[in-house]
Enzyme design. Structure first.
Site, PDB file in Angstrom:
ATOM      1  N   VAL A  17       0.818  -1.203   0.000  1.00 39.96           N
ATOM      2  CA  VAL A  17       0.000   0.000   0.000  1.00 39.96           C
ATOM      3  C   VAL A  17       0.860   1.265   0.000  1.00 39.96           C
ATOM      4  O   VAL A  17       0.697   2.163  -0.827  1.00 39.96           O
ATOM      5  CB  VAL A  17      -0.940   0.011   1.227  1.00 39.96           C
ATOM      6  CG1 VAL A  17      -1.722   1.315   1.297  1.00 39.96           C
ATOM      7  CG2 VAL A  17      -1.882  -1.184   1.177  1.00 39.96           C
ATOM      8  N   ASP A  35      10.112   3.266   6.689  1.00 37.46           N
ATOM      9  CA  ASP A  35       9.814   1.868   6.997  1.00 37.46           C
ATOM     10  C   ASP A  35      10.846   1.389   8.014  1.00 37.46           C
ATOM     11  O   ASP A  35      12.052   1.639   7.846  1.00 37.46           O
ATOM     12  CB  ASP A  35       9.869   0.997   5.734  1.00 37.46           C
ATOM     13  CG  ASP A  35       9.157  -0.333   5.921  1.00 37.46           C
ATOM     14  OD1 ASP A  35       8.102  -0.541   5.296  1.00 37.46           O
ATOM     15  OD2 ASP A  35       9.652  -1.164   6.713  1.00 37.46           O
ATOM     16  N   ARG A  40      14.431  -3.524   3.852  1.00 31.77           N
ATOM     17  CA  ARG A  40      13.472  -3.076   2.839  1.00 31.77           C
ATOM     18  C   ARG A  40      13.934  -1.755   2.214  1.00 31.77           C
ATOM     19  O   ARG A  40      13.915  -1.585   0.990  1.00 31.77           O
ATOM     20  CB  ARG A  40      12.094  -2.904   3.493  1.00 31.77           C
ATOM     21  CG  ARG A  40      11.035  -2.221   2.637  1.00 31.77           C
ATOM     22  CD  ARG A  40      10.501  -3.128   1.582  1.00 31.77           C
ATOM     23  NE  ARG A  40       9.291  -2.602   0.974  1.00 31.77           N
ATOM     24  CZ  ARG A  40       8.913  -2.844  -0.264  1.00 31.77           C
ATOM     25  NH1 ARG A  40       9.654  -3.613  -1.043  1.00 31.77           N
ATOM     26  NH2 ARG A  40       7.790  -2.360  -0.739  1.00 31.77           N
ATOM     27  N   THR A  85      -2.811  -4.387   9.344  1.00 38.23           N
ATOM     28  CA  THR A  85      -3.716  -4.624  10.476  1.00 38.23           C
ATOM     29  C   THR A  85      -4.122  -6.099  10.460  1.00 38.23           C
ATOM     30  O   THR A  85      -5.148  -6.467   9.901  1.00 38.23           O
ATOM     31  CB  THR A  85      -4.966  -3.727  10.385  1.00 38.23           C
ATOM     32  OG1 THR A  85      -5.450  -3.720   9.039  1.00 38.23           O
ATOM     33  CG2 THR A  85      -4.652  -2.318  10.818  1.00 38.23           C
ATOM     34  N   THR A 122      -6.719  -0.753   7.304  1.00 39.16           N
ATOM     35  CA  THR A 122      -8.096  -1.189   7.502  1.00 39.16           C
ATOM     36  C   THR A 122      -8.363  -1.456   8.976  1.00 39.16           C
ATOM     37  O   THR A 122      -7.658  -2.241   9.614  1.00 39.16           O
ATOM     38  CB  THR A 122      -8.382  -2.465   6.693  1.00 39.16           C
ATOM     39  OG1 THR A 122      -8.089  -2.225   5.316  1.00 39.16           O
ATOM     40  CG2 THR A 122      -9.836  -2.883   6.840  1.00 39.16           C
ATOM     41  N   CYS A 262      -6.374  -8.881   3.315  1.00 37.51           N
ATOM     42  CA  CYS A 262      -7.635  -8.135   3.380  1.00 37.51           C
ATOM     43  C   CYS A 262      -8.848  -9.041   3.578  1.00 37.51           C
ATOM     44  O   CYS A 262      -9.439  -9.072   4.644  1.00 37.51           O
ATOM     45  CB  CYS A 262      -7.817  -7.305   2.108  1.00 37.51           C
ATOM     46  SG  CYS A 262      -6.746  -5.853   2.027  1.00 37.51           S
ATOM     47  N   ARG A 327       1.219 -13.476   2.862  1.00 47.51           N
ATOM     48  CA  ARG A 327       0.430 -13.137   4.042  1.00 47.51           C
ATOM     49  C   ARG A 327      -0.902 -13.873   4.064  1.00 47.51           C
ATOM     50  O   ARG A 327      -1.693 -13.789   3.130  1.00 47.51           O
ATOM     51  CB  ARG A 327       0.190 -11.628   4.107  1.00 47.51           C
ATOM     52  CG  ARG A 327       1.417 -10.829   4.499  1.00 47.51           C
ATOM     53  CD  ARG A 327       1.140  -9.347   4.440  1.00 47.51           C
ATOM     54  NE  ARG A 327       0.833  -8.916   3.085  1.00 47.51           N
ATOM     55  CZ  ARG A 327       0.441  -7.671   2.780  1.00 47.51           C
ATOM     56  NH1 ARG A 327       0.295  -6.780   3.729  1.00 47.51           N
ATOM     57  NH2 ARG A 327       0.203  -7.351   1.522  1.00 47.51           N
TER      58      ARG A 327
END
Length: 423
Positions: A17, A35, A40, A85, A122, A262, A327
């Site tokens: 995102v 980050d 990364r 989240t 979210t 998600c 994930r």
């Protein structure tokens, strides 16, 4: 309040995102991408995005400042939080990453600049204003609505989707007052051609996001349930859907393993809040139960069709096709059940990071050439590389009298000289 081209923006979290958003904003504003993963940041500075969402040329051409040090992010005008989240082992919301990012941002605020803290993660309705806002006030002594302001703009990134990118989608925005809403509309409006929708309130925007994925989850759960019913009747769901899909208002959902960051997670945020309010979200939790059990059902079907335990090649571990994202992948449920039933399982995926698979799921993953022969070959994730396999290579992986299991019916149009199964 219009945006200013000299607004300093910090994007906290540079995953699927945050990174595309930060690069889009950097075309018009001075942007710092923060980050906490130093590895990364080093990769991004070298032009490599492990998520494969951003091309090396786009990284090289951007004016963005990349850092893993919060000390580089003091005194910005807008902070945008895009951290994950997840849920915990009991499927309860884990706000740890959001609260950690909030603490980081709180230490960076300069009240003289009247900064705006925008959340894209979210959450269930109320998290931004009732949890994050008070935490910032507690940590800083600043007063919300006077020294700093809150906003919410739900992320709509679909990993691997090159059509619905952050610069083309409709962006929902909400601020704690009309002035902040207008300011966020101006900021996001310069980076997307898809338009801006100003939600009535922050809680409205939070609610809109969480039901987007809950709706998909419930529809896919229906597909998974009827798939199991039709299997008892000897019917293929793909044949049924082809016929039903000729009706003009039939919704084109498909069955499958529901994972990712998600759809397999967000409904638990909504159900958690409902239960806090004394309501039992029967439909939401029923859908989650069906989808969470789909992997075990697939494994049991394969075991019954094989008639005995044997060797299994699972092709694909990512949560969806053509992305390296592991994930919440539900392919692990199929693998775990097959092992429980006594099968020896080999896992292959050309896109995922083997070290991540080992760390997250204690699985060894091959990423090289497909080789060997197996009693069951399960194409669990329809990566393009798998779809392009020629017939001889594909059938050569299957032992005589073995089974080719094609979960998403990738090879439905091929005449393959091998025993086959699909949903």
């Amino acid at each position: 309040m219009d945006s200013r081209n000299d607004d300093r923006i910090v994007v906290v979290g540079l995953g699927y995102v945050g990174l595309p958003l930060a690069l889009a904003l950097a075309k018009r504003f001075p942007v710092t991408g923060l980050d906490i993963d130093g590895g990364r940041i080093a990769e991004l500075k070298d032009g490599h995005d492990r998520t494969r969402e951003v091309e090396p040329d786009a990284l090289a051409a951007s004016s963005i400042t990349l850092t893993s040090s919060a000390d580089d992010c003091h005194g910005a005008d807008i902070y945008i939080v895009t951290v994950p989240t997840p849920v915990d082992s009991s499927n309860r919301p884990d706000l740890g990453p959001v609260l950690s990012a909030t603490r980081t941002v709180a230490a960076l605020l300069d009240a003289a600049r009247k900064p705006v803290i925008v959340y894209e993660s979210t959450v269930y309705p109320g998290v931004t204003e009732d949890i994050c806002g008070p935490l910032i006030e507690e940590l800083t002594g600043l007063k919300r609505g006077q020294d700093f302001y809150l906003g919410y703009s739900p992320e709509r990134i679909n990993p691997g989707d090159r059509e619905h990118t952050v610069d083309r989608i409709t962006k929902v925005v909400a601020g704690e007052n009309e002035e902040i809403t207008e300011r966020l509309a101006a900021v996001y409006g310069v980076v997307t051609s898809g338009g801006i929708f100003k939600a009535a309130t922050i809680k409205t925007a939070e609610a809109a996001k969480v039901i987007e994925n809950a709706q998909r989850d419930i529809n896919i759960a229906f597909m998974n349930e009827i798939t199991q019913i039709f299997a008892r009747l000897g019917l293929s769901i793909w044949d049924v859907l082809a016929a039903a899909g000729t009706k003009w208002n039939f919704l084109p959902f498909q069955p499958g393993l529901v994972g990712g960051h998600c759809i397999g997670v967000d409904p638990y945020y909504l159900s958690h809040r409902a239960q806090e309010l004394g309501l039992e979200p029967h439909v939401i939790l029923a859908g989650r139960s069906i989808n969470d059990g789909m992997g075990e059902w697939v494994a049991d079907r394969l075991h019954d069709l094989a008639g005995r335990k044997g060797s299994v090649l699972v092709m694909g571990l990512a949560f969806k096709e053509n992305v390296p994202d592991l994930r919440n992948t539900r392919v692990v449920d199929v693998i775990a059940r097959l092992k429980q039933l006594g099968h020896v399982v080999t896992v292959h995926d050309p896109l995922v990071d083997p070290a991540e698979a080992r760390h997250e799921y204690d699985l060894d993953v091959s990423t090289g050439a497909l080789e060997g022969r197996y009693d069951i070959v399960l194409v669990a994730v329809p990566h393009q590389e798998y779809a392009e396999l020629d017939d001889s290579t594909l059938t050569g992986l299957v032992h005589d009298h073995g089974l080719l299991a094609d979960l998403k019916n990738v090879y439905g149009g091929r005449m393959l000289n091998v025993r086959r199964w699909t949903l």
